[in-house]
Design an enzyme around this catalytic site. Structure first.
Site, PDB file in Angstrom:
ATOM      1  N   VAL A 233       0.837  -1.204   0.000  1.00  0.00           N
ATOM      2  CA  VAL A 233       0.000   0.000   0.000  1.00  0.00           C
ATOM      3  C   VAL A 233       0.878   1.263   0.000  1.00  0.00           C
ATOM      4  O   VAL A 233       0.604   2.220  -0.736  1.00  0.00           O
ATOM      5  CB  VAL A 233      -0.975   0.001   1.201  1.00  0.00           C
ATOM      6  CG1 VAL A 233      -1.842   1.258   1.189  1.00  0.00           C
ATOM      7  CG2 VAL A 233      -1.859  -1.249   1.174  1.00  0.00           C
TER       8      VAL A 233
ATOM      9  N   LYS B  65      -6.353  -1.730  10.226  1.00  0.00           N
ATOM     10  CA  LYS B  65      -7.651  -2.132  10.832  1.00  0.00           C
ATOM     11  C   LYS B  65      -7.460  -2.813  12.183  1.00  0.00           C
ATOM     12  O   LYS B  65      -8.249  -2.640  13.092  1.00  0.00           O
ATOM     13  CB  LYS B  65      -8.410  -3.056   9.881  1.00  0.00           C
ATOM     14  CG  LYS B  65      -7.762  -4.402   9.629  1.00  0.00           C
ATOM     15  CD  LYS B  65      -7.478  -4.641   8.188  1.00  0.00           C
ATOM     16  CE  LYS B  65      -6.287  -5.567   8.063  1.00  0.00           C
ATOM     17  NZ  LYS B  65      -5.899  -5.880   6.735  1.00  0.00           N
TER      18      LYS B  65
ATOM     19  N   GLU C 171      -9.847   5.599   6.372  1.00  0.00           N
ATOM     20  CA  GLU C 171     -10.735   5.099   5.301  1.00  0.00           C
ATOM     21  C   GLU C 171     -10.257   3.773   4.727  1.00  0.00           C
ATOM     22  O   GLU C 171     -11.056   2.889   4.391  1.00  0.00           O
ATOM     23  CB  GLU C 171     -10.813   6.164   4.187  1.00  0.00           C
ATOM     24  CG  GLU C 171     -11.837   5.885   3.121  1.00  0.00           C
ATOM     25  CD  GLU C 171     -13.250   5.846   3.670  1.00  0.00           C
ATOM     26  OE1 GLU C 171     -13.794   4.733   3.755  1.00  0.00           O
ATOM     27  OE2 GLU C 171     -13.792   6.894   4.025  1.00  0.00           O
TER      28      GLU C 171
ATOM     29  N   ILE D  36     -13.018   1.078  -1.176  1.00  0.00           N
ATOM     30  CA  ILE D  36     -14.431   1.512  -1.069  1.00  0.00           C
ATOM     31  C   ILE D  36     -14.530   2.655  -0.056  1.00  0.00           C
ATOM     32  O   ILE D  36     -14.086   2.506   1.076  1.00  0.00           O
ATOM     33  CB  ILE D  36     -15.330   0.352  -0.571  1.00  0.00           C
ATOM     34  CG1 ILE D  36     -15.199  -0.880  -1.456  1.00  0.00           C
ATOM     35  CG2 ILE D  36     -16.780   0.798  -0.469  1.00  0.00           C
ATOM     36  CD1 ILE D  36     -15.935  -2.106  -0.913  1.00  0.00           C
TER      37      ILE D  36
ATOM     38  N   GLY E 183      -0.947 -15.000  -5.120  1.00  0.00           N
ATOM     39  CA  GLY E 183      -0.646 -13.859  -4.258  1.00  0.00           C
ATOM     40  C   GLY E 183      -1.886 -13.206  -3.657  1.00  0.00           C
ATOM     41  O   GLY E 183      -1.804 -12.158  -3.018  1.00  0.00           O
TER      42      GLY E 183
ATOM     43  N   GLU F 150      -2.389 -14.820   1.838  1.00  0.00           N
ATOM     44  CA  GLU F 150      -1.080 -14.762   2.497  1.00  0.00           C
ATOM     45  C   GLU F 150      -0.544 -16.183   2.702  1.00  0.00           C
ATOM     46  O   GLU F 150      -1.321 -17.146   2.740  1.00  0.00           O
ATOM     47  CB  GLU F 150      -1.232 -14.135   3.885  1.00  0.00           C
ATOM     48  CG  GLU F 150      -2.019 -12.856   3.923  1.00  0.00           C
ATOM     49  CD  GLU F 150      -1.137 -11.638   3.914  1.00  0.00           C
ATOM     50  OE1 GLU F 150       0.076 -11.791   4.132  1.00  0.00           O
ATOM     51  OE2 GLU F 150      -1.656 -10.550   3.677  1.00  0.00           O
TER      52      GLU F 150
ATOM     53  N   LYS G 205     -12.852  -5.297  10.817  1.00  0.00           N
ATOM     54  CA  LYS G 205     -13.544  -4.316   9.969  1.00  0.00           C
ATOM     55  C   LYS G 205     -14.989  -4.087  10.422  1.00  0.00           C
ATOM     56  O   LYS G 205     -15.440  -2.949  10.491  1.00  0.00           O
ATOM     57  CB  LYS G 205     -13.469  -4.774   8.510  1.00  0.00           C
ATOM     58  CG  LYS G 205     -12.026  -4.766   7.975  1.00  0.00           C
ATOM     59  CD  LYS G 205     -11.899  -5.496   6.660  1.00  0.00           C
ATOM     60  CE  LYS G 205     -10.466  -5.492   6.138  1.00  0.00           C
ATOM     61  NZ  LYS G 205     -10.265  -6.354   4.976  1.00  0.00           N
TER      62      LYS G 205
HETATM   63  N1  HSE Z   1      -6.338  -9.469   3.507  1.00  0.00           N
HETATM   64  C1  HSE Z   1      -7.456  -8.606   3.271  1.00  0.00           C
HETATM   65  C2  HSE Z   1      -8.403  -9.239   2.281  1.00  0.00           C
HETATM   66  C3  HSE Z   1      -7.086  -7.263   2.726  1.00  0.00           C
HETATM   67  O1  HSE Z   1      -8.182 -10.335   1.786  1.00  0.00           O
HETATM   68  O2  HSE Z   1      -9.435  -8.625   2.021  1.00  0.00           O
HETATM   69  C4  HSE Z   1      -6.614  -6.301   3.736  1.00  0.00           C
HETATM   70  O3  HSE Z   1      -7.552  -6.074   4.740  1.00  0.00           O
END
Ligand code: HSE
Length: 428
Positions: A15, A99, A123, A130, A181, A184, A199
């Site tokens: 990011v 988060k 955000e 989004i 990818g 993880e 979230k």
């Molecule tokens: N690993 C999260 C996902 C993205 O697969 O949506 C980052 O929060």
């Protein structure tokens, strides 16, 4: 903007590099004064930048009096928590995509930010690209929110979509997702639902103005979903999605949880596939709105981060009290949420059972449900398997979770029951 705003970037991962590359192309009055990352190799690909702007020491940014916004894109609690606290005490505004940190330590951070008259924007922490935090806080502020339901994790949505579309098993799709990818190397945070729990807790705090203790949120992942469940759901007119859900009851308790659900194909969220995320907000007077888009990824997430940087930068130029609607109202003192125990929640259910194929089994299952006050919507025997066992699926009307769990326990003890394969909740 009438003055150049200087920012410091903590973390040059996926990011962070998306934010850097976008800001380098976009002339928006923002100067990146310094970038900190412990991996010095990451900086080598940015030959156009002076090596002086890179450091391995986060405190060079945190203590720089010319930097007014710290952008934290390290992720995880440590060391990001310490860096952000130190930056706030140095009167820096904060933009973060973290988060886990906001879900676990938001209350402390927001209080500290108010004490220091700075703002924390996040955000990018929910739903990647989004826009959802600012809309919830500002555009939807005139509503009494009744429910939020979201597909908040792209990895799990990708896995469930591929299982459905390609008829593949969970383990095979997970391996493919890791190879591409999307997932993880250690996929537990996504697959077991914790990422989605962070979230939905953040959205719940905002929507219902309460502090949510993340450790009290009920979480189930998608690791027990089998291809058979997806196929059965499909035949009944449902798709299986990992849903983060929060409702506020009349007595102000929060029903907040993350688990897979059978979602009716008539519900708009059922059409959100692959790595996409969506958040459906219900409230008065708006009725229902859905936000959807890329929930992760370098540039979508950078989009949200840069939106926050620009919102702050524009306000800092004109006022000493920026973005009042995005602040944690310390005088009003947010209450701690009382969270409903999962046993007390009410849902429709899908129960899949494997039994011996003998007379009276379906009658028995129906009786057990009836004795526990559970009204059945449908009970069908799908087929008799090659080993002679019967595959039976029950769909219930709305019932209390504890009654359904008791019925499932009784079903599992019947001598004719081989296995209760799965118990899932249903959203129409
Ligand atoms: N690993 C999260 C996902 C993205 O697969 O949506 C980052 O929060």
């Amino acid at each position: 903007m009438n003055k150049k705003i200087q920012i410091g970037l903590l973390g040059l991962g996926t990011v962070g590099s998306g934010v850097l590359e976008t800001l380098l192309k976009k002339d928006c009055g923002i100067t990146i004064k310094k970038i900190a990352d412990k991996d010095t190799d990451k900086i080598k690909q940015y030959a156009e930048l002076s090596p002086d702007i890179f450091t391995i020491d986060a405190y060079e940014l945190i203590n720089d009096p010319e930097i007014s916004i710290i952008v934290e894109l390290i992720g995880g609690v440590n060391p990001a928590f310490d860096f952000i606290k130190a930056a706030i005490k140095n009167k820096k505004h904060i933009v973060t995509a973290n988060k886990e940190l906001i879900a676990k330590h938001g209350k402390e951070l927001f209080s500290l930010a108010e004490e220091n008259n700075v703002v924390i924007l996040y955000e990018a922490a929910v739903g990647g690209g989004i826009p959802i935090i600012m809309p919830l806080r500002q555009s939807l502020a005139g509503n009494k929110i009744t429910q939020i339901a979201g597909i908040l994790n792209g990895t799990t949505n990708y896995i469930l979509t591929k299982m459905e579309q390609e008829g593949s098993d969970f383990e095979d799709v997970l391996k493919e997702a890791q190879r591409l990818g999307y997932a993880e190397a250690d996929p537990a945070g996504d697959v077991k639902g914790h990422d989605a729990a962070y979230k939905i807790s953040i959205l719940a705090s905002l929507a219902f103005d309460k502090n949510v203790d993340i450790s009290s949120v009920y979480v189930e992942g998608i690791d027990k979903i089998s291809l058979i469940d997806i196929q059965c759901a499909d035949e009944f007119g449902y798709k299986i999605k990992l849903i983060g859900l929060v409702r506020c009851d009349d007595d102000e308790t929060l029903d907040i949880r993350v688990h897979p659900m059978l979602v009716s194909k008539n519900h708009p969220i059922s059409r959100i596939d692959d790595v996409l995320n969506a958040v459906v907000i219900e409230g008065e007077p708006v009725s229902r709105v859905m936000f959807s888009g890329p929930g992760a990824g370098k540039f979508p997430t950078a989009s949200s981060v840069i939106g926050d940087i620009l919102a702050l930068a524009n306000e800092i130029c004109i006022t000493d009290y920026p973005l009042p609607m995005m602040r944690y109202d310390e005088h009003h003192k947010r209450k701690n949420a009382v969270i409903k125990d999962i046993d007390e929640t009410e849902n429709k259910y899908y129960i899949r059972v494997t039994t011996t194929n003998v007379p009276g089994v379906i009658g028995d299952l129906g009786l057990i449900c009836g004795n526990n006050g559970i009204n059945l919507y449908s009970i069908i025997q799908k087929k008799v398997l090659s080993d002679g066992s019967a595959k039976i699926v029950l769909l219930t009307e709305s019932a209390k979770e504890k009654s359904v769990r008791k019925a499932v326990e009784e079903i599992s003890k019947r001598p004719t029951t081989k296995t209760v394969n799965n118990l899932l909740r249903v959203m129409d």
